[in-house]
Each structure stands twice: as structure tokens, then as C-alpha cells.
Design a protein around this motif. Structure first.
Motif, PDB file in Angstrom:
ATOM      1  N   VAL A   1      -0.316  55.350  43.043  1.00  0.00           N
ATOM      2  CA  VAL A   1       0.149  54.742  41.781  1.00  0.00           C
ATOM      3  C   VAL A   1       1.468  54.022  42.077  1.00  0.00           C
ATOM      4  O   VAL A   1       2.108  54.284  43.096  1.00  0.00           O
ATOM      5  CB  VAL A   1       0.406  55.798  40.669  1.00  0.00           C
TER       6      VAL A   1
ATOM      7  N   ASP B   1       5.465  52.937  41.740  1.00  0.00           N
ATOM      8  CA  ASP B   1       6.676  53.737  41.533  1.00  0.00           C
ATOM      9  C   ASP B   1       7.000  53.828  40.044  1.00  0.00           C
ATOM     10  O   ASP B   1       7.474  54.848  39.559  1.00  0.00           O
ATOM     11  CB  ASP B   1       7.866  53.101  42.275  1.00  0.00           C
TER      12      ASP B   1
ATOM     13  N   ASP C   1       7.665  57.168  38.084  1.00  0.00           N
ATOM     14  CA  ASP C   1       8.949  57.406  37.397  1.00  0.00           C
ATOM     15  C   ASP C   1       8.719  57.700  35.913  1.00  0.00           C
ATOM     16  O   ASP C   1       9.374  58.562  35.330  1.00  0.00           O
ATOM     17  CB  ASP C   1       9.871  56.185  37.528  1.00  0.00           C
TER      18      ASP C   1
ATOM     19  N   SER D   1      18.875  63.850  45.726  1.00  0.00           N
ATOM     20  CA  SER D   1      18.305  62.631  45.173  1.00  0.00           C
ATOM     21  C   SER D   1      19.388  61.941  44.346  1.00  0.00           C
ATOM     22  O   SER D   1      20.572  62.277  44.469  1.00  0.00           O
ATOM     23  CB  SER D   1      17.110  63.031  44.305  1.00  0.00           C
TER      24      SER D   1
ATOM     25  N   GLU E   1      26.674  49.471  44.802  1.00  0.00           N
ATOM     26  CA  GLU E   1      25.974  49.067  46.036  1.00  0.00           C
ATOM     27  C   GLU E   1      24.524  48.739  45.735  1.00  0.00           C
ATOM     28  O   GLU E   1      24.016  49.102  44.667  1.00  0.00           O
ATOM     29  CB  GLU E   1      25.966  50.239  47.035  1.00  0.00           C
ATOM     30  N   LEU E   2      23.853  48.143  46.704  1.00  0.00           N
ATOM     31  CA  LEU E   2      22.409  47.911  46.558  1.00  0.00           C
ATOM     32  C   LEU E   2      21.686  49.239  46.717  1.00  0.00           C
ATOM     33  O   LEU E   2      22.095  50.074  47.512  1.00  0.00           O
ATOM     34  CB  LEU E   2      21.905  46.964  47.648  1.00  0.00           C
ATOM     35  N   LYS E   3      20.603  49.405  45.974  1.00  0.00           N
ATOM     36  CA  LYS E   3      19.759  50.593  46.198  1.00  0.00           C
ATOM     37  C   LYS E   3      18.614  50.137  47.107  1.00  0.00           C
ATOM     38  O   LYS E   3      17.655  49.505  46.661  1.00  0.00           O
ATOM     39  CB  LYS E   3      19.230  51.176  44.883  1.00  0.00           C
TER      40      LYS E   3
ATOM     41  N   ALA F   1      15.589  57.862  53.477  1.00  0.00           N
ATOM     42  CA  ALA F   1      16.928  58.402  53.691  1.00  0.00           C
ATOM     43  C   ALA F   1      16.970  59.206  54.987  1.00  0.00           C
ATOM     44  O   ALA F   1      16.088  60.032  55.228  1.00  0.00           O
ATOM     45  CB  ALA F   1      17.299  59.314  52.522  1.00  0.00           C
TER      46      ALA F   1
ATOM     47  N   ARG G   1      15.441  63.226  55.125  1.00  0.00           N
ATOM     48  CA  ARG G   1      15.964  64.043  54.030  1.00  0.00           C
ATOM     49  C   ARG G   1      15.113  65.286  53.805  1.00  0.00           C
ATOM     50  O   ARG G   1      15.609  66.347  53.449  1.00  0.00           O
ATOM     51  CB  ARG G   1      15.996  63.187  52.746  1.00  0.00           C
TER      52      ARG G   1
ATOM     53  N   GLU H   1      19.834  54.413  54.965  1.00  0.00           N
ATOM     54  CA  GLU H   1      18.447  54.097  54.669  1.00  0.00           C
ATOM     55  C   GLU H   1      17.807  53.345  55.828  1.00  0.00           C
ATOM     56  O   GLU H   1      18.361  52.346  56.298  1.00  0.00           O
ATOM     57  CB  GLU H   1      18.481  53.198  53.425  1.00  0.00           C
TER      58      GLU H   1
ATOM     59  N   LYS I   1      28.685  54.564  42.158  1.00  0.00           N
ATOM     60  CA  LYS I   1      29.296  55.830  42.608  1.00  0.00           C
ATOM     61  C   LYS I   1      30.760  55.895  42.176  1.00  0.00           C
ATOM     62  O   LYS I   1      31.457  54.875  42.252  1.00  0.00           O
ATOM     63  CB  LYS I   1      29.257  55.916  44.145  1.00  0.00           C
TER      64      LYS I   1
ATOM     65  N   LYS J   1      18.024  51.331  37.950  1.00  0.00           N
ATOM     66  CA  LYS J   1      16.830  50.748  38.580  1.00  0.00           C
ATOM     67  C   LYS J   1      16.400  49.466  37.865  1.00  0.00           C
ATOM     68  O   LYS J   1      16.586  49.329  36.657  1.00  0.00           O
ATOM     69  CB  LYS J   1      15.711  51.771  38.580  1.00  0.00           C
TER      70      LYS J   1
HETATM   71  P1  NAD Z   1      15.246  57.620  44.561  1.00  0.00           P
HETATM   72  O1  NAD Z   1      14.588  56.919  45.676  1.00  0.00           O
HETATM   73  O2  NAD Z   1      15.070  57.030  43.224  1.00  0.00           O
HETATM   74  O3  NAD Z   1      16.841  57.714  44.867  1.00  0.00           O
HETATM   75  C1  NAD Z   1      17.453  58.514  45.836  1.00  0.00           C
HETATM   76  C2  NAD Z   1      17.536  57.863  47.182  1.00  0.00           C
HETATM   77  O4  NAD Z   1      18.084  56.560  47.123  1.00  0.00           O
HETATM   78  C3  NAD Z   1      18.483  58.606  48.097  1.00  0.00           C
HETATM   79  O5  NAD Z   1      17.829  59.615  48.783  1.00  0.00           O
HETATM   80  C4  NAD Z   1      19.012  57.521  49.039  1.00  0.00           C
HETATM   81  O6  NAD Z   1      18.541  57.659  50.324  1.00  0.00           O
HETATM   82  C5  NAD Z   1      18.502  56.240  48.440  1.00  0.00           C
HETATM   83  N1  NAD Z   1      19.510  55.159  48.430  1.00  0.00           N
HETATM   84  C6  NAD Z   1      19.220  53.845  48.640  1.00  0.00           C
HETATM   85  N2  NAD Z   1      20.332  53.102  48.592  1.00  0.00           N
HETATM   86  C7  NAD Z   1      21.368  53.955  48.372  1.00  0.00           C
HETATM   87  C8  NAD Z   1      22.777  53.778  48.249  1.00  0.00           C
HETATM   88  N3  NAD Z   1      23.353  52.576  48.326  1.00  0.00           N
HETATM   89  N4  NAD Z   1      23.530  54.867  48.031  1.00  0.00           N
HETATM   90  C9  NAD Z   1      22.980  56.097  47.938  1.00  0.00           C
HETATM   91  N5  NAD Z   1      21.645  56.344  48.052  1.00  0.00           N
HETATM   92  C10 NAD Z   1      20.839  55.275  48.261  1.00  0.00           C
HETATM   93  O7  NAD Z   1      14.840  59.079  44.445  1.00  0.00           O
HETATM   94  P2  NAD Z   1      13.986  59.945  45.450  1.00  0.00           P
HETATM   95  O8  NAD Z   1      14.133  61.324  44.986  1.00  0.00           O
HETATM   96  O9  NAD Z   1      14.342  59.596  46.844  1.00  0.00           O
HETATM   97  O10 NAD Z   1      12.481  59.483  45.279  1.00  0.00           O
HETATM   98  C11 NAD Z   1      11.928  59.331  44.099  1.00  0.00           C
HETATM   99  C12 NAD Z   1      11.440  57.911  44.035  1.00  0.00           C
HETATM  100  O11 NAD Z   1      10.376  57.760  44.972  1.00  0.00           O
HETATM  101  C13 NAD Z   1      10.903  57.646  42.670  1.00  0.00           C
HETATM  102  O12 NAD Z   1      11.880  57.067  41.857  1.00  0.00           O
HETATM  103  C14 NAD Z   1       9.708  56.781  42.931  1.00  0.00           C
HETATM  104  O13 NAD Z   1      10.133  55.455  42.741  1.00  0.00           O
HETATM  105  C15 NAD Z   1       9.346  57.056  44.368  1.00  0.00           C
HETATM  106  N6  NAD Z   1       8.090  57.852  44.407  1.00  0.00           N
HETATM  107  C16 NAD Z   1       6.958  57.193  44.170  1.00  0.00           C
HETATM  108  C17 NAD Z   1       5.735  57.864  44.192  1.00  0.00           C
HETATM  109  C18 NAD Z   1       4.465  57.080  43.963  1.00  0.00           C
HETATM  110  O14 NAD Z   1       3.394  57.683  43.956  1.00  0.00           O
HETATM  111  N7  NAD Z   1       4.531  55.783  43.790  1.00  0.00           N
HETATM  112  C19 NAD Z   1       5.702  59.243  44.438  1.00  0.00           C
HETATM  113  C20 NAD Z   1       6.885  59.910  44.676  1.00  0.00           C
HETATM  114  C21 NAD Z   1       8.087  59.205  44.656  1.00  0.00           C
END
Ligand code: NAD
Length: 331
Positions: free
Chosen positions: A30, A32, A36, A81, A113-115, A120, A136, A173, A290, A314
């Protein structure tokens, strides 16, 4: 009550299934946005019905179970996270929360910052030398991917410059450039009649490949977005200064970052980045805001799943399902 419990159970079952395909198989079934949306729905249901919260609920856990392909490494401090939001109110609530926690009414300096939409990892340097790297994992233990991470050219095996702490932990990342992803999929389609669903999943599969030679061939990249100096005495007082120092030591730090002092500046940065997100040759799924002061970060600390001092704003994804249109980020 039974029907709420059933709803919660069904949501958990679906979310756990999606997590299995995403984290374990690197093959999401599915989008993201869909994931979410369901996780937020479960979170809100649990918030209103706290008696049904269990320790193994997806709302209480980070990442996924670890693969048996790699040895396990215990992180020096948990790799958590990020709390996230898709709307202005969610961001304003974050600011209110931190000010209330710190009991201050002044503007707080924030680093935006950029996400990066990648994987991770944590890298440990001792006396400036790359010692080990881990994913992670479940936040407490990660997979030992030291050999594979050494194949990533942008990760220095030796840091350069002065004042390098005895031990340094870098967090960041691993990702794949969009252009490399398209090339990889083209070849994979011809040779194996298979393709990866997106650059993030291609990067995850490549980083955690059993054969490090394959990792090397896949041309992965790395950006550092956090660090720990393991030192009582540190000359830096902000997250921004620390990242600048990392860059001086030779670690790749993305230049698109901004110090902001209020939410108007944060939203301006958000809008600027959202507009140009398609110009970047790598995927981003939002910005991360942050608290800049290390002292305030320490005071704020963490909750079970994420630091209190950061939030991800996001983007409303292109693949976003129609149901989410009602919570689109508007500024
Ligand atoms: P997340 O990816 O929303 O956010 C946390 C991560 O962002 C951190 O671990 C870090 O590594 C990263 N990150 C990137 N840029 C960063 C920055 N500048 N500073 C700090 N951190 C930064 O949360 P998550 O717990 O890692 O994963 C959940 C996400 O994974 C969900 O939001 C979803 O989008 C995706 N997911 C999708 C599915 C699917 O089936 N499509 C399933 C599980 C998870």
C-alpha cells in the motif's frame, strides 16, 4: 465497546501486515499515505479508548523485527521515530507542547531540514575511524551492516580535521538517487523481469543485501542529520553547529537547511521546499523541524517512540489517497 475493540484489532492486523511487506520484504503493498492514514486512525482510536492500548500495538513500536541475515547491534541510545503531522494545526500543537513542557513563552530557535526518504543508520567512529554501522532496526537493536555501509562512497572511512571526539556517533539516511533507481529498474526488468517499487525500497534492499558487492554496485548515497559526541565537554550549543562541524570532518550534510525563529519562517521554508521537491535527485517526504538548542533538547527528552524536540511536517504525497485530501497541508 466490542465493536471498537474489533475495529482496533482489525486495524492492527492490517497495519502489521503492511509493515511486514514494507520493512521485511522491502515490497510495500500500500502507499505510505494509506499506511500513515491507518496508523493515525488507530492512534486516535487508542487515545480515546486507552484501556485497549497494548505494548505490541504498532502505535507503540518502532520499525520492525530484525532480519536473521545480520548480527544484532545494541544502539548506545535508542534510534527513535519522529512524530509527524500533515497539517498546520499539528505543527502549532507541537510548538505549544514544547513551550508548555519547558515553561517558556518566548520564541524557540528551530532548525529545519529536508526529510530524506531513505533508511536510517548509525555509524560509530573511534578516533576518527569508521568502526561499525547498524540499521535502526526496532529502535534498540539494529542489524550490523558495517561491511555494506563501507561500500557507500559518500561515507568517509576516516574523518579529517581537528577536534574529532574519541567516539562519535553519526546518524543519517542512506538513499538512492532517482536517476540511479530508474537505471537499476530498467536493467532489473530486462534481466529478472522484476522491479523495485520506489527508490527507498531499492535502497533498503541494496543496503541489506547479503552480498556487499551488490551494495557497492547500487551506488547508494548518505546524508548525515544527527550526531552524538559522547563528551561531557562540548563547545557546541546547537544542533546546527554540530552538523556544520560534521560537514567539516568530511561527512555529507545536505545544504538545504534553515534556522528559524518562528512558525512563519518554518512554513516559508516548508513551502519553498515543497515547491522544489521534484528538482532534487532524491526523494523527500517532508521537512523535519528540530529544537536547535542542545540544552533544550536534553530538557525535552523523549517519549516512547520519538523525541519531544522534533516533528516531521510531511508533504501531501502525490500518491495520497482521496480520503486524506481533507487534511491537506494549507498555509
Ligand atoms: P518516518 O520515516 O516518518 O520518520 C522517522 C525517520 O525519518 C527517522 O528514522 C529518520 O531516519 C528519518 N529522517 C529523514 N530525514 C531526517 C532528518 N533530516 N532528521 C531526522 N530524521 C530524518 O517514520 P518511521 O517510523 O521511520 O517509518 C514510518 C514511515 O514509513 C511511515 O510514515 C510510512 O510513510 C512508512 N511506512 C510505509 C509502509 C507501507 O506499507 N507503505 C509500511 C510501514 C511504514
Amino acid at each position: 465497546m466490542t465493536s471498537i475493540k474489533n475495529k482496533i484489532d482489525q486495524l492492527r492486523k492490517n497495519i502489521l501486515k503492511y509493515e511486514y511487506f514494507y520493512h521485511k520484504l522491502d515490497q510495500p503493498i500500500v502507499s505510505d499515505a494509506e499506511y500513515d492514514y491507518l496508523l493515525h486512525k488507530l492512534y486516535n482510536l487508542e487515545l480515546k479508548n486507552k484501556q485497549f492500548i497494548t505494548a505490541d500495538s504498532p502505535t507503540q513500536k518502532i520499525g520492525s523485527n530484525l532480519s536473521n541475515k545480520f548480527q544484532k547491534i545494541t544502539h548506545f541510545s535508542p534510534m527513535l521515530s519522529l512524530d509527524n503531522t500533515f497539517n498546520v494545526q499539528g505543527y502549532l500543537d507541537f510548538e505549544t507542547r514544547i513551550k508548555k513542557f519547558l515553561n517558556v513563552n518566548l520564541e524557540i530557535s528551530l532548525c529545519c531540514e529536508l526529510k530524506i526518504d531513505g533508511i536510517a543508520i548509525s555509524i560509530i567512529y573511534e578516533e576518527g575511524i569508521f568502526i561499525r554501522a547498524a540499521t535502526r532496526g526496532d529502535g534498540y537493536k539494529g542489524e550490523n551492516i558495517t561491511v555494506n555501509a563501507k561500500m557507500i562512497k559518500s561515507i568517509p572511512l576516516k574523518l579529517t580535521g581537528c577536534d574529532i571526539p574519541k567516539r562519535l556517533e553519526i546518524r543519517g539516511e542512506v538513499f538512492m538517487l532517482k536517476s540511479d533507481f530508474l537505471e537499476l529498474n530498467e536493467i532489473s526488468q530486462i534481466e529478472k523481469n522484476k522491479s523495485f517499487s520506489n527508490p527507498r525500497n531499492a535502497a533498503a534492499g541494496s543496503l541489506r543485501h547479503i552480498d556487499p558487492k551488490i551494495t557497492a554496485e547500487r551506488k547508494l548515497m548518505f546524508f548525515c542529520h544527527g550526531c552524538d559526541f559522547f563528551s561531557e565537554i562540548e563547545k557546541f550549543t546547537t544542533h546546527y553547529e554540530r552538523l556544520m562541524q560534521c560537514s567539516v570532518w568530511g561527512l555529507p550534510v545536505n545544504k538545504e537547511m534553515k534556522n528559524c525563529s518562528n512558525y512563519t519562517e518554518v512554513f516559508d521554508f516548508y513551502k519553498k521546499i515543497e515547491k522544489k521537491r521534484h528538482v532534487f535527485n532524491f526523494d523527500i517526504d517532508g521537512i523535519v523541524v528540530k529544537v536547535n538548542s542542545l540544552e533544550l533538547q536534553n530538557k525535552l527528552g523523549f517519549n516512547s517512540k520519538s523525541p519531544r524536540w522534533a516533528i516531521a511536517l510531511k508533504f501531501s504525497s502525490l500518491e495520497r489517497i482521496t480520503r486524506l485530501n481533507s487534511v491537506k497541508f494549507q498555509v
